[in-house]
Design an enzyme around this catalytic site. Structure first.
Site, PDB file in Angstrom:
ATOM      1  N   HIS A 177      -5.289   3.613  -1.687  1.00 25.93           N
ATOM      2  CA  HIS A 177      -6.636   4.156  -1.239  1.00 25.93           C
ATOM      3  C   HIS A 177      -7.010   5.705  -0.995  1.00 25.93           C
ATOM      4  CE1 HIS A 177      -9.454   3.074   2.706  1.00 25.93           C
ATOM      5  NE2 HIS A 177      -9.880   4.360   1.947  1.00 25.93           N
ATOM      6  N   ASN A 229       0.648  -1.189   0.034  1.00 30.78           N
ATOM      7  CA  ASN A 229       0.028  -0.103   0.073  1.00 30.78           C
ATOM      8  C   ASN A 229       0.974   1.288   0.053  1.00 30.78           C
ATOM      9  OD1 ASN A 229      -1.623   2.289   1.040  1.00 30.78           O
ATOM     10  ND2 ASN A 229      -3.068   0.967   1.714  1.00 30.78           N
ATOM     11  N   THR A 257      -8.290   6.816   9.091  1.00 29.57           N
ATOM     12  CA  THR A 257      -7.815   5.375   8.654  1.00 29.57           C
ATOM     13  C   THR A 257      -9.118   4.394   8.737  1.00 29.57           C
ATOM     14  OG1 THR A 257      -6.310   3.862   8.345  1.00 29.57           O
ATOM     15  CG2 THR A 257      -6.527   4.669  10.809  1.00 29.57           C
ATOM     16  N   ARG A 298      -8.754   8.865  -0.969  1.00 30.19           N
ATOM     17  CA  ARG A 298      -9.958   9.314   0.039  1.00 30.19           C
ATOM     18  C   ARG A 298     -10.239  10.588  -0.798  1.00 30.19           C
ATOM     19  NH1 ARG A 298      -7.001   6.484   4.166  1.00 30.19           N
ATOM     20  NH2 ARG A 298      -8.569   5.049   5.185  1.00 30.19           N
ATOM     21  N   GLU A 337      -8.522   0.526  -3.144  1.00 27.75           N
ATOM     22  CA  GLU A 337      -9.437   0.560  -2.065  1.00 27.75           C
ATOM     23  C   GLU A 337     -10.278   1.773  -1.758  1.00 27.75           C
ATOM     24  OE1 GLU A 337      -6.194  -1.794   0.796  1.00 27.75           O
ATOM     25  OE2 GLU A 337      -6.949   0.078   1.477  1.00 27.75           O
ATOM     26  N   GLY A 368       0.917  -1.285   4.382  1.00 24.00           N
ATOM     27  CA  GLY A 368       1.385   0.020   3.932  1.00 24.00           C
ATOM     28  C   GLY A 368       2.269   0.755   5.043  1.00 24.00           C
ATOM     29  N   HIS A 369       1.361   0.903   6.148  1.00 21.57           N
ATOM     30  CA  HIS A 369       2.050   1.999   7.148  1.00 21.57           C
ATOM     31  C   HIS A 369       3.570   1.487   7.702  1.00 21.57           C
ATOM     32  CE1 HIS A 369       2.165   5.140  10.143  1.00 21.57           C
ATOM     33  NE2 HIS A 369       2.479   4.303  11.044  1.00 21.57           N
ATOM     34  N   HIS A 408      -4.409  -4.204   7.429  1.00 18.54           N
ATOM     35  CA  HIS A 408      -4.491  -3.075   8.477  1.00 18.54           C
ATOM     36  C   HIS A 408      -3.469  -3.458   9.693  1.00 18.54           C
ATOM     37  CE1 HIS A 408      -5.512   0.860   9.965  1.00 18.54           C
ATOM     38  NE2 HIS A 408      -6.182   0.839   8.694  1.00 18.54           N
ATOM     39  N   ASP A 409      -2.242  -2.657   9.771  1.00 17.02           N
ATOM     40  CA  ASP A 409      -1.458  -2.879  10.804  1.00 17.02           C
ATOM     41  C   ASP A 409      -0.700  -3.880  11.232  1.00 17.02           C
ATOM     42  OD1 ASP A 409      -2.015  -0.130  12.216  1.00 17.02           O
ATOM     43  OD2 ASP A 409      -4.091  -0.951  12.756  1.00 17.02           O
ATOM     44  N   HIS A 437      -3.664  11.727   0.389  1.00 19.19           N
ATOM     45  CA  HIS A 437      -2.323  11.059   0.239  1.00 19.19           C
ATOM     46  C   HIS A 437      -2.726  10.420  -1.203  1.00 19.19           C
ATOM     47  CE1 HIS A 437      -4.968   8.452   2.859  1.00 19.19           C
ATOM     48  NE2 HIS A 437      -4.113   8.924   3.681  1.00 19.19           N
ATOM     49  N   ARG A 490       5.415  18.222  -0.097  1.00 25.45           N
ATOM     50  CA  ARG A 490       6.383  19.303  -0.825  1.00 25.45           C
ATOM     51  C   ARG A 490       5.521  19.911  -2.129  1.00 25.45           C
ATOM     52  NH1 ARG A 490      11.326  20.247   1.228  1.00 25.45           N
ATOM     53  NH2 ARG A 490      11.547  20.001   3.220  1.00 25.45           N
TER      54      ARG A 490
HETATM   55  N1  PXP Z   1      -6.524  -2.399   4.132  1.00 20.41           N
HETATM   56  C1  PXP Z   1      -7.509  -1.292   4.024  1.00 20.41           C
HETATM   57  C2  PXP Z   1      -8.859  -1.397   3.769  1.00 20.41           C
HETATM   58  C3  PXP Z   1      -7.000  -0.025   4.520  1.00 20.41           C
HETATM   59  O1  PXP Z   1      -7.638   1.013   4.546  1.00 20.41           O
HETATM   60  C4  PXP Z   1      -5.410   0.052   4.923  1.00 20.41           C
HETATM   61  C5  PXP Z   1      -4.997   1.395   5.169  1.00 20.41           C
HETATM   62  O2  PXP Z   1      -5.137   2.207   4.000  1.00 20.41           O
HETATM   63  C6  PXP Z   1      -4.881  -1.252   4.863  1.00 20.41           C
HETATM   64  C7  PXP Z   1      -5.339  -2.368   4.369  1.00 20.41           C
HETATM   65  C8  PXP Z   1      -3.199  -0.962   5.180  1.00 20.41           C
HETATM   66  O3  PXP Z   1      -3.031  -0.763   6.445  1.00 20.41           O
HETATM   67  P1  PXP Z   1      -1.488  -0.465   7.025  1.00 20.41           P
HETATM   68  O4  PXP Z   1      -1.257   0.992   6.438  1.00 20.41           O
HETATM   69  O5  PXP Z   1      -1.875  -0.373   8.468  1.00 20.41           O
HETATM   70  O6  PXP Z   1      -0.777  -1.409   6.600  1.00 20.41           O
END
Ligand code: PXP
Length: 238
Positions: free
Chosen positions: A44, A8, A101, A46, A71, A213-214, A190-191, A51, A19
């Site tokens: 993703h 991600n 998020t 928004r 997404e 991603g994060h 996610h996480d 972003h 910037r």
């Molecule tokens: N899945 C979904 C639906 C998300 O919204 C996100 C965050 O954009 C992720 C996965 C990835 O999460 P993370 O950035 O915590 O890895």
């Protein structure tokens, strides 16, 4: 079956936007991720485009050779852009427009009639559809009627439990079994990070894809993007 890693790139887009120039170049980063071993690229966008931007969907579609996953909450604009670009997969997420998020899956009982025509339209356009879901059985049971191909289990809670507390993981295992019984493909995200991914992937044999991603972008600050992608892939292949 090997679990695929979709990277991600939202956090890369966030740095770019800070910037007002095209640096880092999201397209170059996406290509590099693929060369370094990623199996897919996710963004993703928004509504405030803070972003990933809608234009990124089209620019990425031109270059991504693996799989592009877009997404987002299905606003009219989002759907218009996704249908124009035709990514491989669209993951529908129930984020309210100003959300920091995603922190919860769909209530498929309440939103069934909202989701059904959207899923149908995306599938008619040849796009695989995944629904972001909590690891709860009743809402997952509604998904075949809605028509989605896959679900993406929300792993945010799994990522925050104390070591040794497997109650949340057990919910994911049961949800994954149900998805298989219902003929649904399974993603998760996610996480997820280098500390919690191995256990999750080992516990869930029918996991097709994780989107990360994060943590992956933060790890890249320390290990570099190429090493980081390979560290994640090593966990998925163990
Ligand atoms: N899945 C979904 C639906 C998300 O919204 C996100 C965050 O954009 C992720 C996965 C990835 O999460 P993370 O950035 O915590 O890895």
């Amino acid at each position: 079956m090997r679990t695929k890693l979709s990277v991600n790139l939202n956090k890369v887009a966030l740095v770019r936007n800070s910037r007002g120039q095209n640096f880092p170049d999201l397209i170059k980063v996406a290509k590099d991720c693929e060369n370094f071993g990623a199996d897919g690229i996710t963004i993703h966008p928004r509504p405030d485009q803070r972003h990933a931007r809608y234009q990124d969907i089209h620019d990425l579609k031109e270059v991504v050779k693996t799989e592009l996953n877009i997404e987002g909450f299905p606003t009219e604009r989002f759907l218009e852009e996704v249908i124009k670009a035709k990514p491989h997969q669209c993951t529908l997420v129930p984020d309210p427009p100003g959300a920091l998020t995603s922190n919860s899956g769909w209530d498929t009982i309440q939103h069934k009639q909202f989701l059904k025509p959207i899923v149908k339209k995306l599938k008619q356009e040849g796009i695989r559809v995944s629904l972001f879901m909590n690891p709860e059985l009743d809402p997952i049971k509604q998904v075949p009627e809605i028509g989605a191909d896959r679900i993406e289990l929300y792993t945010g809670k799994y990522a925050t439990v104390e070591e040794g507390d497997d109650r949340e993981l057990e919910k994911h295992i049961r949800s994954a079994q149900l998805a298989e019984e219902l003929g649904l493909g399974l993603n998760a995200g996610h996480d997820l990070n280098l500390n919690n991914l191995l256990k999750y992937n080992r516990a869930i044999s029918n996991l097709s894809e994780v989107s990360i991603g994060h943590a992956l972008v933060v790890d890249s600050l320390y290990y570099g993007l190429q090493n980081t992608i390979q560290l994640y892939q090593r966990l998925l292949r163990t």
